[in-house]
Write a protein that holds these residues in place. Structure first.
Motif, PDB file in Angstrom:
ATOM      1  N   GLU A   6      59.852  29.979  48.466  1.00 37.75           N
ATOM      2  CA  GLU A   6      60.212  28.656  47.964  1.00 37.75           C
ATOM      3  C   GLU A   6      60.360  28.699  46.445  1.00 37.75           C
ATOM      4  OE1 GLU A   6      57.638  25.493  49.579  1.00 37.75           O
ATOM      5  OE2 GLU A   6      56.730  27.063  50.810  1.00 37.75           O
ATOM      6  N   LYS A   7      61.570  28.505  45.969  1.00 39.13           N
ATOM      7  CA  LYS A   7      61.764  28.536  44.517  1.00 39.13           C
ATOM      8  C   LYS A   7      61.067  27.359  43.834  1.00 39.13           C
ATOM      9  CE  LYS A   7      66.295  26.235  44.640  1.00 39.13           C
ATOM     10  NZ  LYS A   7      67.745  26.377  44.289  1.00 39.13           N
ATOM     11  N   ASN A   8      60.834  26.283  44.596  1.00 38.76           N
ATOM     12  CA  ASN A   8      60.139  25.119  44.043  1.00 38.76           C
ATOM     13  C   ASN A   8      58.681  25.054  44.492  1.00 38.76           C
ATOM     14  OD1 ASN A   8      62.489  24.107  42.705  1.00 38.76           O
ATOM     15  ND2 ASN A   8      63.223  23.315  44.668  1.00 38.76           N
ATOM     16  N   GLY A   9      58.192  26.147  45.052  1.00 33.43           N
ATOM     17  CA  GLY A   9      56.807  26.179  45.504  1.00 33.43           C
ATOM     18  C   GLY A   9      55.832  26.328  44.359  1.00 33.43           C
ATOM     19  N   LYS A  10      54.556  26.350  44.694  1.00 34.14           N
ATOM     20  CA  LYS A  10      53.494  26.525  43.698  1.00 34.14           C
ATOM     21  C   LYS A  10      52.766  27.824  43.997  1.00 34.14           C
ATOM     22  CE  LYS A  10      49.834  23.897  43.690  1.00 34.14           C
ATOM     23  NZ  LYS A  10      48.898  22.769  43.514  1.00 34.14           N
ATOM     24  N   TYR A  11      52.539  28.629  42.961  1.00 35.08           N
ATOM     25  CA  TYR A  11      52.022  29.979  43.156  1.00 35.08           C
ATOM     26  C   TYR A  11      50.808  30.233  42.268  1.00 35.08           C
ATOM     27  CZ  TYR A  11      56.461  30.541  45.511  1.00 35.08           C
ATOM     28  OH  TYR A  11      57.523  30.377  46.369  1.00 35.08           O
ATOM     29  N   LEU A  12      49.945  31.121  42.763  1.00 36.56           N
ATOM     30  CA  LEU A  12      48.740  31.477  42.021  1.00 36.56           C
ATOM     31  C   LEU A  12      48.660  32.983  41.853  1.00 36.56           C
ATOM     32  CD1 LEU A  12      45.990  30.767  40.751  1.00 36.56           C
ATOM     33  CD2 LEU A  12      44.989  30.983  43.043  1.00 36.56           C
ATOM     34  N   ASP A  13      48.521  33.420  40.611  1.00 37.63           N
ATOM     35  CA  ASP A  13      48.309  34.836  40.320  1.00 37.63           C
ATOM     36  C   ASP A  13      46.813  35.052  40.128  1.00 37.63           C
ATOM     37  OD1 ASP A  13      49.145  37.485  39.825  1.00 37.63           O
ATOM     38  OD2 ASP A  13      48.935  37.166  37.659  1.00 37.63           O
ATOM     39  N   SER A  42      51.870  27.952  47.712  1.00 38.92           N
ATOM     40  CA  SER A  42      52.854  28.550  48.626  1.00 38.92           C
ATOM     41  C   SER A  42      52.559  30.014  48.887  1.00 38.92           C
ATOM     42  CB  SER A  42      54.264  28.413  48.039  1.00 38.92           C
ATOM     43  OG  SER A  42      54.583  27.054  47.814  1.00 38.92           O
ATOM     44  N   ALA A  43      51.989  30.698  47.889  1.00 35.49           N
ATOM     45  CA  ALA A  43      51.651  32.112  48.027  1.00 35.49           C
ATOM     46  C   ALA A  43      50.692  32.506  46.920  1.00 35.49           C
ATOM     47  CB  ALA A  43      52.902  32.981  47.978  1.00 35.49           C
ATOM     48  N   VAL A  44      49.987  33.594  47.163  1.00 32.67           N
ATOM     49  CA  VAL A  44      49.102  34.205  46.172  1.00 32.67           C
ATOM     50  C   VAL A  44      49.713  35.532  45.752  1.00 32.67           C
ATOM     51  CG1 VAL A  44      46.824  35.202  45.767  1.00 32.67           C
ATOM     52  CG2 VAL A  44      47.049  33.149  47.163  1.00 32.67           C
ATOM     53  N   THR A  45      49.661  35.836  44.463  1.00 33.09           N
ATOM     54  CA  THR A  45      50.082  37.154  43.998  1.00 33.09           C
ATOM     55  C   THR A  45      48.874  37.870  43.397  1.00 33.09           C
ATOM     56  OG1 THR A  45      50.725  36.372  41.784  1.00 33.09           O
ATOM     57  CG2 THR A  45      52.413  36.324  43.510  1.00 33.09           C
ATOM     58  N   GLU A  47      44.824  27.889  50.709  1.00 38.04           N
ATOM     59  CA  GLU A  47      45.430  27.227  51.864  1.00 38.04           C
ATOM     60  C   GLU A  47      46.854  27.738  52.126  1.00 38.04           C
ATOM     61  OE1 GLU A  47      45.162  22.998  51.393  1.00 38.04           O
ATOM     62  OE2 GLU A  47      43.082  23.079  50.693  1.00 38.04           O
ATOM     63  N   CYS A  48      47.031  29.039  51.998  1.00 39.39           N
ATOM     64  CA  CYS A  48      48.347  29.615  52.289  1.00 39.39           C
ATOM     65  C   CYS A  48      48.190  30.879  53.120  1.00 39.39           C
ATOM     66  CB  CYS A  48      49.121  29.904  51.002  1.00 39.39           C
ATOM     67  SG  CYS A  48      48.517  31.315  50.070  1.00 39.39           S
ATOM     68  N   LYS A  49      49.303  31.443  53.557  1.00 35.27           N
ATOM     69  CA  LYS A  49      49.287  32.619  54.417  1.00 35.27           C
ATOM     70  C   LYS A  49      50.206  33.724  53.895  1.00 35.27           C
ATOM     71  CE  LYS A  49      46.509  31.355  57.844  1.00 35.27           C
ATOM     72  NZ  LYS A  49      45.304  32.133  58.215  1.00 35.27           N
ATOM     73  N   THR A  50      50.427  33.746  52.593  1.00 30.07           N
ATOM     74  CA  THR A  50      51.288  34.776  52.009  1.00 30.07           C
ATOM     75  C   THR A  50      50.592  35.401  50.810  1.00 30.07           C
ATOM     76  OG1 THR A  50      53.335  33.706  52.732  1.00 30.07           O
ATOM     77  CG2 THR A  50      53.495  35.264  50.908  1.00 30.07           C
ATOM     78  N   PHE A  51      50.480  36.715  50.843  1.00 31.81           N
ATOM     79  CA  PHE A  51      49.810  37.482  49.798  1.00 31.81           C
ATOM     80  C   PHE A  51      50.787  38.553  49.323  1.00 31.81           C
ATOM     81  CE2 PHE A  51      46.791  40.705  48.234  1.00 31.81           C
ATOM     82  CZ  PHE A  51      45.888  39.919  47.523  1.00 31.81           C
ATOM     83  N   ILE A  52      51.266  38.421  48.094  1.00 25.95           N
ATOM     84  CA  ILE A  52      52.238  39.346  47.517  1.00 25.95           C
ATOM     85  C   ILE A  52      51.518  40.203  46.481  1.00 25.95           C
ATOM     86  CG2 ILE A  52      54.450  39.563  46.309  1.00 25.95           C
ATOM     87  CD1 ILE A  52      55.084  36.697  47.246  1.00 25.95           C
ATOM     88  N   PHE A  53      51.609  41.517  46.617  1.00 25.88           N
ATOM     89  CA  PHE A  53      50.767  42.363  45.772  1.00 25.88           C
ATOM     90  C   PHE A  53      51.418  43.712  45.502  1.00 25.88           C
ATOM     91  CE2 PHE A  53      49.908  43.338  50.129  1.00 25.88           C
ATOM     92  CZ  PHE A  53      49.475  44.651  50.211  1.00 25.88           C
ATOM     93  N   SER A  54      50.779  44.460  44.626  1.00 21.51           N
ATOM     94  CA  SER A  54      51.222  45.829  44.364  1.00 21.51           C
ATOM     95  C   SER A  54      50.023  46.749  44.356  1.00 21.51           C
ATOM     96  CB  SER A  54      51.957  45.932  43.016  1.00 21.51           C
ATOM     97  OG  SER A  54      51.056  45.774  41.932  1.00 21.51           O
ATOM     98  N   THR A  55      50.222  47.949  44.845  1.00 20.71           N
ATOM     99  CA  THR A  55      49.269  49.043  44.709  1.00 20.71           C
ATOM    100  C   THR A  55      50.008  50.314  45.097  1.00 20.71           C
ATOM    101  OG1 THR A  55      47.013  49.791  45.209  1.00 20.71           O
ATOM    102  CG2 THR A  55      48.307  48.971  47.069  1.00 20.71           C
ATOM    103  N   GLN A  56      49.723  51.401  44.429  1.00 12.21           N
ATOM    104  CA  GLN A  56      50.396  52.664  44.732  1.00 12.21           C
ATOM    105  C   GLN A  56      49.804  53.272  45.999  1.00 12.21           C
ATOM    106  OE1 GLN A  56      53.050  53.927  43.037  1.00 12.21           O
ATOM    107  NE2 GLN A  56      53.008  52.074  41.791  1.00 12.21           N
ATOM    108  N   LEU A  57      50.657  53.797  46.864  1.00 12.67           N
ATOM    109  CA  LEU A  57      50.224  54.372  48.134  1.00 12.67           C
ATOM    110  C   LEU A  57      50.282  55.894  48.091  1.00 12.67           C
ATOM    111  CD1 LEU A  57      52.127  52.000  50.606  1.00 12.67           C
ATOM    112  CD2 LEU A  57      49.898  51.656  49.517  1.00 12.67           C
ATOM    113  N   HIS A 103      54.296  44.922  47.950  1.00 10.52           N
ATOM    114  CA  HIS A 103      54.005  44.703  49.367  1.00 10.52           C
ATOM    115  C   HIS A 103      53.773  43.213  49.619  1.00 10.52           C
ATOM    116  CE1 HIS A 103      53.290  48.985  48.972  1.00 10.52           C
ATOM    117  NE2 HIS A 103      52.316  48.731  48.125  1.00 10.52           N
ATOM    118  N   ILE A 104      53.960  42.813  50.884  1.00 11.93           N
ATOM    119  CA  ILE A 104      53.741  41.411  51.261  1.00 11.93           C
ATOM    120  C   ILE A 104      52.985  41.351  52.583  1.00 11.93           C
ATOM    121  CG2 ILE A 104      54.816  39.211  51.865  1.00 11.93           C
ATOM    122  CD1 ILE A 104      57.231  40.003  50.217  1.00 11.93           C
TER     123      ILE A 104
END
Length: 243
Positions: free
Chosen positions: A60-67, A111-114, A137-147, A197-198
């Motif tokens: 959602e481009k108009n969503g609210k996000y938390l880092d 809308s999502a957590v980063t 209160e969301c179900k999307t977790f966007i993150f980075s980590t080297q594998l 990753h998501i």
């Protein structure tokens, strides 16, 4: 940290690699951001461009996000400058660049957590992610980590161990994150592009995700920036009303 010998434990089932219980963390976090992290600024700029494309086209481009674990608040500021409604939280670091846009200054529905370059610092990733999603209160977790693939790299063969700081304690493979996603009843999408990753309950096009987080993101970022309304000056007005 040049002073402790530490055991690492490897799960043959899910591929998770982790240090012994990290008794040295209080010492290693005397400075929340390691002085050896010379890539901090460049990394945040790169991630902000890729994340802009991912959120604009897949979420959602108009969503609210938390880092979360947002460090100095640089990514939050960069994303707000584009036009996304981003907020910051970090238990251990001072918010310098996104002051007045802490998570505590808004309601908890996001809308999502980063969380970029965070999971390798976490001793219990399942608990960490579950709590983040529950609190927001969301179900999307966007993150980075080297594998890594296969058996764990030798101690001196992988820079991501970051032995000098003592802050990286958990390491993942693709199958580790897939295993984790199944435990949490979420879908897992991944790309080798900057280790993004998501985890989400949504169904997204993984091929499109890889394109949006690849080289094309630089061009798309410029396109999107012209179509979003930057919060650069409106945020200044918000801050002026509070000081």
């Amino acid at each position: 940290m040049g002073k402790y010998e530490v055991d690492y434990f490897f799960c043959q089932n899910c591929g998770f690699l982790q240090t012994e219980k990290p008794y040295w963390l209080e010492e290693s976090y005397q400075s929340a951001i390691a002085s050896t992290d010379t890539g901090l600024v460049a990394r945040n700029i790169t991630i902000s461009k890729k994340l802009t494309c991912i959120l604009y086209y897949l979420f959602e481009k108009n969503g609210k996000y938390l880092d979360i674990a947002g460090g100095y608040g640089l990514l939050t500021r960069l994303m707000r400058d584009v036009g996304f409604d981003f907020y910051w939280s970090d238990l251990y670091c001072q918010n310098i660049f996104a002051n007045y846009f802490e998570a505590s200054n808004t309601n908890n529905a996001f809308s999502a957590v980063t969380a970029f370059e965070v999971l390798e610092h976490v001793y219990d990733p399942v608990e960490f992610i579950s709590k983040a999603l529950e609190d927001t209160e969301c179900k999307t977790f966007i993150f980075s980590t080297q594998l890594f693939d296969g058996l764990p790299p030798a101690p001196n063969d992988w820079w991501y161990y970051a032995h000098e700081t003592g802050q990286h304690i958990s390491f993942f493979q693709h199958k580790t994150l897939d295993f984790l996603a199944k435990q949490m009843s979420l879908n897992f999408y991944y790309t080798s592009n900057y280790g993004l990753h998501i985890l989400t309950d949504k169904t997204i096009n993984n091929r499109l995700f890889k394109i949006l987080s690849g080289r094309l993101s630089k061009l798309l970022y410029e396109y999107i920036s012209k179509r979003m309304k930057s919060k650069l000056f409106s945020d200044r007005d918000i801050i002026l009303k509070q000081i």
